[in-house]
Design an enzyme around this catalytic site. Structure first.
Site, short mmCIF file in Angstrom:
data_model
loop_
_atom_site.label_atom_id
_atom_site.label_comp_id
_atom_site.label_asym_id
_atom_site.label_seq_id
_atom_site.Cartn_x
_atom_site.Cartn_y
_atom_site.Cartn_z
N SER A 1 -7.44 5.89 -1.13
CA SER A 1 -7.54 5.97 0.27
C SER A 1 -8.33 4.91 0.95
O SER A 1 -8.00 3.94 0.80
CB SER A 1 -8.11 7.33 0.34
OG SER A 1 -8.11 7.84 1.63
N ASP B 1 -5.88 3.97 7.22
CA ASP B 1 -6.76 3.65 5.93
C ASP B 1 -5.67 3.11 4.91
O ASP B 1 -4.43 3.04 5.12
CB ASP B 1 -7.58 4.81 5.26
CG ASP B 1 -6.74 6.19 5.05
OD1 ASP B 1 -5.73 6.02 5.57
OD2 ASP B 1 -7.09 6.84 4.29
#
Length: 451
Positions: A103, A243
């Site tokens: 992530s 992200d």
């Protein structure tokens, strides 16, 4: 106590905490579990994707070895976002999906996120069973015959299925709208450009040249400062930052102000309410959401439901209460009409659509949201006592007294650090002086009782 899975899959520094051995054993365990739970199914299939980290293909090889040795077929959909893996797992009737990504974490880290056949993250009890199987060598005692092992297939064209899904979520086009898109050198570097151009927007792309090690480096949703400058420099209508695995969105308005997930949710919820799409006129956010945001929603006839921090808890409450939109300040926003998990690119499309429909800029849409002052104090305590602070009568009673004194014009949030001997005391209220006074008083009591 969990051994491998955390709140968002298995995560750690690649080739150290997250080793090839762990990925291999996850492949074994998941393959064994799927076979056990589907004894009559002849062909089991797992969708597998990854972000742009250099370690992704190393972990992919280990997962493939474990899964195929258990007779499970694997469709590798290439570099793609986490929500794309979730969508394709459900859309293609796969038995599970795995995303290789850490992530928003640095490039040296990586992670393994597992999705069930319905596109949702695995329930806690299933993760715990897979953990048990990962440490059970007996699952390897009766290997299947060599001609019965699973097959590996490159299925990168499935990207287009996900792209078309995103495009179908929007009505009309974005002609005349200029956006700057920061893909964090991550998994959205291709899809974001494709969908916004297909919808007719004028697109300026930054941080869209991944090299395996530059993912999330001073860019994306955790570092939108450069994006803010580019938005101003290009006189764009809006900036959008994802992200590394593109399940989050942080926005920047035309004046360069950074807009968090709560305010994005407010903008979307208002538009959904006008269209009759906001079921029950409710949204779900976390205990961290500002009371000014909650007050704004209430004034506009929308109820805020709070969940614990973590997207899995937000989703759990959304499903329990039949709520259409929920998310976190971090930009992890779930739109249940279209997705089973947070999707940064989807959220950005719906945000631009909402602004277009309202004929307003983002700063104009959120101008009436006034954040209340808040202050956080980290109190150093005895590490053995930090997790039982809420069993201390003096602390609990004092917090209740302070909350009564604030009479609904403030709130107290106490949390413990997972890694340090700290109790975090956060007070939020309408008046700064009251916030300062109450947070220091509570912190003093916590220190006295637990130090």
């Amino acid at each position: 106590m969990r051994k491998y899975f955390g709140t968002d899959g298995i995560r750690g520094e690649a080739n150290r905490e997250l080793s090839v051995d762990i990925a291999l054993r996850l492949g074994y365990a998941l393959g064994y579990y799927l076979k056990r739970e589907n004894p009559d199914k002849k062909k089991l299939k797992v969708i597998l994707g990854c972000d742009t980290r250099v370690s992704g293909y190393m972990l992919r090889s280990a997962l493939l070895a474990g899964l195929t040795s258990m007779g499970v077929n694997v469709d590798f959909v290439g570099v793609i976002s986490t929500p794309a893996v979730a969508y394709l797992t459900k859309e293609k009737d796969a038995d599970a999906g795995i995303m290789i990504s850490a992530s928003h974490n640095p490039a040296k880290d990586n992670g393994l996120k597992v999705f069930a056949s319905n596109g949702y993250k695995l329930p806690d009890e299933v993760e715990m069973e897979i953990e048990r199987l990962m440490d059970d060598p007996t699952i390897l005692e009766n290997p299947i015959a060599g001609d019965k092992v699973g097959q590996f297939k490159y299925a990168e064209d499935e990207y287009y299925s996900y792209r078309d899904h995103l495009l179908s979520s929007v009505s009309g086009d974005f002609t005349g709208i200029k956006v700057v898109v920061d893909t964090a050198n991550g998994s959205a570097y291709r899809i974001a450009k494709d969908v916004f151009l297909a919808l007719g927007a004028e697109v300026v792309l930054i941080n869209d040249v991944p090299n395996g090690t530059n993912i999330n480096v001073k860019c994306g949703s955790t570092h939108p400062e450069i994006l803010a400058k580019v938005v101003i420099g290009y006189e764009a209508d809006l900036g959008l930052a994802y992200d590394g695995d593109a399940d989050r969105l942080i926005a920047v308005d035309r004046r360069g102000n950074i807009i968090d997930g709560d305010k994005i949710i407010a903008t979307l919820a208002m538009g959904m309410k006008r269209k009759g799409e906001l079921t029950g006129d409710r949204v779900v956010t976390t205990v961290m959401s500002n009371m000014g945001f909650e007050s704004y929603l209430k004034e506009n006839g929308i109820e805020l439901l709070r969940a614990n921090v973590g997207d899995r808890y937000v989703l759990e409450k959304m499903l329990q209460q039949s709520v259409a939109i929920g998310g976190e300040q971090s930009g992890h926003i779930i739109l249940l009409q279209y997705a089973t998990t947070g999707d940064g690119v989807l959220t950005s499309l719906k945000l631009v659509e909402a602004l277009r429909d309202e004929k307003k800029y983002l700063d104009e849409m959120i101008k009436d949201i006034k954040d209340w002052p808040q202050k956080l104090v980290n109190v150093v305590v005895d590490n053995k006592k930090k997790n039982i602070w809420n069993q201390n009568k003096n602390i609990v009673d004092f917090i209740a007294l302070k909350e009564k004194e604030m009479e609904g014009l403030g709130r107290v949030l106490v949390r413990t650090s997972g890694t340090e001997p700290l109790v975090r005391v956060m007070v939020e209220g309408k008046e700064t002086a009251m916030v300062e006074k109450v947070v220091n008083e509570i912190a003093d009591v916590v220190k006295k009782e637990l130090a």
